[in-house]
Design a protein around this motif. Structure first.
Motif, mmCIF file in Angstrom:
data_model
loop_
_atom_site.group_PDB
_atom_site.id
_atom_site.type_symbol
_atom_site.label_atom_id
_atom_site.label_comp_id
_atom_site.label_asym_id
_atom_site.label_seq_id
_atom_site.Cartn_x
_atom_site.Cartn_y
_atom_site.Cartn_z
ATOM 1 N N PRO A 51 0.837 -1.203 0.000
ATOM 2 C CA PRO A 51 0.000 0.000 0.000
ATOM 3 C C PRO A 51 0.873 1.254 0.000
ATOM 4 O O PRO A 51 1.973 1.261 0.566
ATOM 5 C CB PRO A 51 -0.792 -0.123 1.310
ATOM 6 C CG PRO A 51 -0.764 -1.577 1.640
ATOM 7 C CD PRO A 51 0.546 -2.087 1.149
ATOM 8 N N ILE A 52 0.396 2.308 -0.634
ATOM 9 C CA ILE A 52 1.133 3.566 -0.720
ATOM 10 C C ILE A 52 0.591 4.516 0.335
ATOM 11 O O ILE A 52 -0.586 4.877 0.323
ATOM 12 C CB ILE A 52 0.995 4.175 -2.127
ATOM 13 C CG1 ILE A 52 1.620 3.226 -3.154
ATOM 14 C CG2 ILE A 52 1.655 5.549 -2.186
ATOM 15 C CD1 ILE A 52 1.298 3.563 -4.589
ATOM 16 N N VAL A 53 1.464 4.917 1.270
ATOM 17 C CA VAL A 53 0.999 5.677 2.432
ATOM 18 C C VAL A 53 1.120 7.191 2.255
ATOM 19 O O VAL A 53 0.584 7.956 3.058
ATOM 20 C CB VAL A 53 1.746 5.243 3.716
ATOM 21 C CG1 VAL A 53 1.490 3.776 4.004
ATOM 22 C CG2 VAL A 53 3.248 5.507 3.596
ATOM 23 N N GLY A 54 1.830 7.644 1.182
ATOM 24 C CA GLY A 54 1.929 9.085 1.000
ATOM 25 C C GLY A 54 2.636 9.443 -0.280
ATOM 26 O O GLY A 54 3.378 8.643 -0.856
ATOM 27 N N LEU A 55 2.387 10.666 -0.755
ATOM 28 C CA LEU A 55 3.109 11.240 -1.890
ATOM 29 C C LEU A 55 3.876 12.453 -1.374
ATOM 30 O O LEU A 55 3.292 13.356 -0.771
ATOM 31 C CB LEU A 55 2.160 11.663 -3.005
ATOM 32 C CG LEU A 55 2.875 12.315 -4.195
ATOM 33 C CD1 LEU A 55 3.399 11.249 -5.144
ATOM 34 C CD2 LEU A 55 1.968 13.278 -4.945
ATOM 35 N N LEU A 56 5.187 12.485 -1.620
ATOM 36 C CA LEU A 56 6.061 13.535 -1.120
ATOM 37 C C LEU A 56 6.470 14.489 -2.233
ATOM 38 O O LEU A 56 6.578 14.096 -3.398
ATOM 39 C CB LEU A 56 7.328 12.922 -0.515
ATOM 40 C CG LEU A 56 7.144 11.847 0.562
ATOM 41 C CD1 LEU A 56 8.493 11.225 0.898
ATOM 42 C CD2 LEU A 56 6.492 12.430 1.791
ATOM 43 N N ARG A 57 6.748 15.732 -1.860
ATOM 44 C CA ARG A 57 7.375 16.674 -2.781
ATOM 45 C C ARG A 57 8.865 16.338 -2.893
ATOM 46 O O ARG A 57 9.405 15.573 -2.095
ATOM 47 C CB ARG A 57 7.224 18.098 -2.264
ATOM 48 C CG ARG A 57 5.785 18.592 -2.129
ATOM 49 C CD ARG A 57 5.758 19.868 -1.313
ATOM 50 N NE ARG A 57 6.225 19.646 0.051
ATOM 51 C CZ ARG A 57 6.494 20.597 0.930
ATOM 52 N NH1 ARG A 57 6.360 21.867 0.580
ATOM 53 N NH2 ARG A 57 6.917 20.301 2.152
#
Length: 371
Positions: free
Chosen positions: A266-272
């Motif tokens: 699962p993907i828990v976040g998208l970062l800059r």
């Protein structure tokens, strides 16, 4: 595998930090904040080659997002887990103090010097810097390694100069390593947004929250819009000639192979770009350009202590700050670049092994390199 070996793969010998995750290395960093002071920083690095020079030849006159990004990267490099001590060199007292305040929070030994305080005298700055570096090397040399859990690790995951063997074997093997780390409580991140083209729905469906799914779709749309505004068609020459020569025939093949290095977690976040990894264990994405130096540097800035870098035809780039483990499944490339490949996955391609057979040795390689 014996119980002892099993236990050994759950820990590594790292450098505990007063704040944040441990390091797998203990660099003394000379951090140059602008082009005005970069020459002095280079001179100091030549005097003390055991140090690591990190610098930006920019840093004056930046505004808006460019300024925010540059400062974010400088703070991240100074306080990275693999940094044991840092000399900050800048053009003025205020900028040095800004980075120093971040270092102060971490409890690391550090020193700050500016051209302003040295009365714009480059030679005085170098003299002061030599004394400061000597003290830092002494202080950092006294920091011991100690047993750390692999749950404290974060992987930066990259692919470059890919061919068909990358998507079929090397990237999925690194995906297995990512899953192993995440299941142990660690974190992993992969990037290069436009390399996900055509897989937006697959990635979004793995997001743990709707806002993460929306962020993935938005990042893709913005990167494509930026390319179109510059008169570029991302799909026109993608895959490129080198990809085609290596057996990748369509953009779909390339994109599906690229995201395979993140496993199926699962993907828990998208970062800059360069944004710190969250405290939540799991797999993250980072919105970055599609070239290894920019991509890996941004992921290392997020706090990843180790980079896993797959290649099909060979790629010489590596991070100086974080050990960069090269993984390849192309037997010809492994022979040609034997000194540059750390994990040889060619047996899977040749049919003499399956990925699961290689995973224990691959895990051991990662742990051994970590410490």
């Amino acid at each position: 595998m014996s119980n002892f070996a099993q236990t050994n793969l759950n820990t590594f010998l790292g450098y505990a930090r007063a704040e944040g995750p441990p390091g797998v290395r203990n660099h003394v960093v000379i951090l140059s904040l602008s082009g005005l002071d970069h020459g002095a920083a280079r001179s100091l690095h030549r005097q003390f080659p055991q140090t690591l020079l990190i610098g930006s030849t920019y840093g004056r006159g930046h505004v808006g997002d460019d300024l925010v990004f540059q400062r974010r990267m400088m703070r991240a490099m100074a306080t990275h887990p693999n940094v044991g001590g840092c000399l900050v060199i800048g053009p003025d007292d205020a900028l040095v103090a800004e980075i120093g305040a971040e270092l102060e929070k971490t409890g690391r030994p550090w020193s700050g010097l500016s051209l302003q305080a040295a009365h714009e005298d480059r030679f005085a700055l170098i003299d002061l810097g030599a004394r400061a570096v000597t003290r830092l090397i002494h202080d950092v040399s006294r920091q011991p390694r100690s047993r750390q859990s692999i749950a404290t690790l974060a992987f930066a995951i990259e692919c470059g100069h890919s061919d068909a063997t990358s998507g079929i074997v090397a990237n999925p093997l690194v995906g297995d390593l990512s899953a192993w780390l995440v299941q142990a409580g660690g974190r992993a991140v992969f990037s290069e947004t436009l390399e996900w083209t055509g897989t937006e729905d697959l990635l979004s469906s793995r997001a743990v929250h709707d806002d993460v799914a929306q962020a993935i779709r938005s990042a893709m749309a913005q990167r494509h819009a930026h390319a179109r505004a510059a008169g570029q068609d991302v799909q026109a020459n993608n895959p490129g000639p080198q990809n085609h020569a290596g057996g990748i025939t369509t953009l779909e093949e390339k994109s599906l192979g690229a995201i395979a290095k993140g496993g199926d977690q699962p993907i828990v976040g998208l970062l800059r770009e360069g944004e710190r990894l969250g405290d939540t264990p799991g797999l993250y994405l980072m919105d970055t350009p599609c070239f290894s130096p920019e991509s890996i540097t941004s992921m290392i800035a997020s706090g990843a202590q180790i980079a896993l870098f797959t290649t099909g035809q060979g790629n010489p780039y590596a991070s100086a700050l974080a050990p960069t483990i090269k993984v390849c499944a192309n037997p010809d490339t492994v022979v040609r670049l034997g000194e540059q490949i750390d994990i040889d996955a060619g047996a899977v391609l040749e049919g003499t092994a399956i990925r699961a057979d290689l995973l224990p040795a691959a895990r051991k390689t990662v742990v051994d390199i970590a410490g």
